[in-house]
Design a protein around this motif. Sequence first.
Motif, short mmCIF file in Angstrom:
data_model
loop_
_atom_site.label_atom_id
_atom_site.label_comp_id
_atom_site.label_asym_id
_atom_site.label_seq_id
_atom_site.Cartn_x
_atom_site.Cartn_y
_atom_site.Cartn_z
N TRP A 131 0.84 -1.20 0.00
CA TRP A 131 0.00 0.00 0.00
C TRP A 131 0.88 1.25 0.00
O TRP A 131 0.51 2.27 -0.57
CB TRP A 131 -0.92 0.02 1.22
N GLY A 132 2.05 1.14 0.66
CA GLY A 132 2.93 2.29 0.82
C GLY A 132 3.32 2.96 -0.49
O GLY A 132 3.02 4.14 -0.70
N PRO A 133 3.98 2.22 -1.42
CA PRO A 133 4.41 2.86 -2.66
C PRO A 133 3.26 3.53 -3.42
O PRO A 133 3.41 4.64 -3.92
CB PRO A 133 5.00 1.70 -3.48
N ALA A 134 2.09 2.88 -3.45
CA ALA A 134 0.96 3.47 -4.17
C ALA A 134 0.48 4.73 -3.46
O ALA A 134 0.28 5.78 -4.08
CB ALA A 134 -0.18 2.45 -4.30
N PHE A 135 0.32 4.66 -2.13
CA PHE A 135 -0.20 5.81 -1.41
C PHE A 135 0.75 7.00 -1.49
O PHE A 135 0.34 8.12 -1.79
CB PHE A 135 -0.46 5.48 0.07
N PHE A 136 2.04 6.78 -1.23
CA PHE A 136 2.97 7.91 -1.18
C PHE A 136 3.16 8.53 -2.57
O PHE A 136 3.38 9.73 -2.68
CB PHE A 136 4.31 7.48 -0.58
N THR A 137 3.04 7.72 -3.63
CA THR A 137 3.08 8.27 -4.98
C THR A 137 1.93 9.25 -5.17
O THR A 137 2.11 10.38 -5.65
CB THR A 137 2.93 7.13 -6.01
N GLN A 138 0.74 8.82 -4.77
CA GLN A 138 -0.44 9.66 -4.97
C GLN A 138 -0.41 10.90 -4.08
O GLN A 138 -0.91 11.96 -4.46
CB GLN A 138 -1.71 8.85 -4.71
N TYR A 139 0.18 10.77 -2.88
CA TYR A 139 0.31 11.92 -1.98
C TYR A 139 1.13 13.01 -2.66
O TYR A 139 0.79 14.19 -2.61
CB TYR A 139 0.99 11.48 -0.68
N GLY A 140 2.20 12.59 -3.35
CA GLY A 140 3.02 13.54 -4.09
C GLY A 140 2.28 14.09 -5.29
O GLY A 140 2.29 15.30 -5.55
N GLN A 141 1.58 13.21 -6.03
CA GLN A 141 0.86 13.66 -7.23
C GLN A 141 -0.23 14.67 -6.89
O GLN A 141 -0.53 15.56 -7.68
CB GLN A 141 0.23 12.46 -7.95
N ALA A 142 -0.84 14.53 -5.70
CA ALA A 142 -1.89 15.46 -5.31
C ALA A 142 -1.31 16.77 -4.80
O ALA A 142 -2.05 17.68 -4.42
CB ALA A 142 -2.77 14.81 -4.24
N GLY A 143 0.02 16.87 -4.76
CA GLY A 143 0.67 18.11 -4.36
C GLY A 143 0.66 18.33 -2.85
O GLY A 143 1.02 19.39 -2.36
#
Lengths: 299, 307
Positions: A131-143
């Motif tokens: 879950w980590g890699p997917a969540f943290f990627t999206q956290y960055g993408q959402a700014g």
Amino acid sequence: MYPGYIFSHILGASAPVGLKAGKIVISANAGHAIYAGKKCHKNFFNAAWENSQTPMAMGELLNRRGVKSLYVLSLNYAAGKQMVTGVERTFKGDIIGKDLVPLNHKDWSAELAKVKAAKPDGVFVFYPGSWGPAFFTQYGQAGLDKTIPLYNVFSIDGANLPIFQKRKMKHLLGTFNTNFWAPDLDNAVNKRFVKDFAKHYKGQIPAHYAAQAYDSLMLIDAGVRAAGGDAKNTDAVRKGMEKADFDSVRGRIKFGRNHFPIQNFYSRQIINKGGKWQLSLRETVLEDHAPVMSGECKL
Amino acid sequence: MNYVLLAEQFFNGFQLGIILFLVAAGLTLIFGIMDLVNLAHGTLYMFGAFFASTFVALTDSMVLGMIIAIPAMLAAGILLEVTILRTLYERNHLDQVLATFGMILFFNELFLIAWGPEGTGINLPPYLTGMVTLPGGIAVPEYRMVIIASGLLIALFLYLLVSKTRIGMLIRAGASNREMVGALGINIKLLFTLVFGLGAVLAGFAGLIITPITQAESGMGESVLILAFVVIVIGGIGSIKGAFIAAMLTGIIDTMGRSFIDVALLQIMDTVAAETAGPAISSMMIYILMAVILAIKPSGLFPPKGA
């Protein structure tokens, strides 16, 4: 003897089978709260921690860092809920939002939009493993990485840190998590353990999973030694394990009545040291901490 | 009520709907025309994610890698149809479920062996990492807009293909009455291979376009497969138009449920009860929708004519 266990709900479902058969069950990771309290068992040992302890340390760290409002994100299963209970127990500010997502959830678009609208001082997450890699990627993408600091438990560890580095997720550098252990924890056993581990696994720095597994094995070893090598003599093995007379990567290890370790919890920060991302020890957050439900154990 | 949040969640739901549509469109065609229950459709979604990740890593360009993955998906789909699925058409649905379920297990394990449990991913190029700001301060990540736009383009392409071309006419005819199409001398074998290839490309495209957000990992197809089945049941099996509308409905209702149910429940019950019930009810929303629609229209919203 049944050693192992990663997921708490799997431990909850399968440990009774081993215990009923009169075997010793050792959890090297899963820290289901119920085994630290009401359902503690003379043959059950946990060589890791109780689920809510690490997030309790995080709650305390958040207090120390002056976080006043928090958004909580976790997974909707046994351990995910106990992680949330932990941070709620010690965090003194306001929890202004909370989302527990199902285990098959990999797109946090709705939750991240809510976080952005809630504008908390910090976000607490429990997204272990994949879950980590997917969540943290999206956290960055959402700014959000630029505006709201991330605090996690069990989401960034030695096992997935190389993946984060490979995918260049720079916004994770400098973030904090809490743990009972760190690769640079200062004691002789740990130094040797980290060095030998790296030698064996092509320079890889061990994760806390490896540290727990090491202690689990040493715990079994201590038990079997105390029984004079007779691993079938469950009573003698258990007595030896309770004494826990071995050198732990935590420096020392002491078990409570419920057979959960009484131990320190530390804050750790992700740093880039010589081109390699790693977790570095910062401060002791909780000292000689026992699971809060230990009193419910009638052993 | 926070209207900016509401609008952003609408876009998020729309984007989820697009992904569901891409998966469901192929599934509904394969089920509706070929009468094949293909549980391994989620596996094709996973294929797309891993193919694209691999090609992106090789070419060092996201766009190029994704483009190369599309003919690779077509080839993979046709290969699977010719070697495995073709043998299942004459069998009953239970045999098909068993065989395609076996394919899920086989490919999940194969990908696990090849890529490990951590899977792989695609990093967005810098020009796609920003936010699109719409009037009123609504901000949506650029890449999610790319997903919406590309999905709408594909929907338009499918609409033209199905309603304006000869092959589309055959597809529609196949959905209404398979035996009659065969009896009229149409090469049904070739049509089936093409339909399956098209379904594979659509599912693969959904998988590859979502990978920069969710990452590629073994087993990723199953959660989307269940939602895709819900979509085709709501939309009417065999109908592309039904799949599109049902996918949008499902995506938006699921996202809105995740966003606002807990807030709504707080109005009528205490905090602890709302926190427990919130996640449970929001994950049930789309199934409730399906049950309601099935009660009113048992063959879905837009069943193909004559079926």
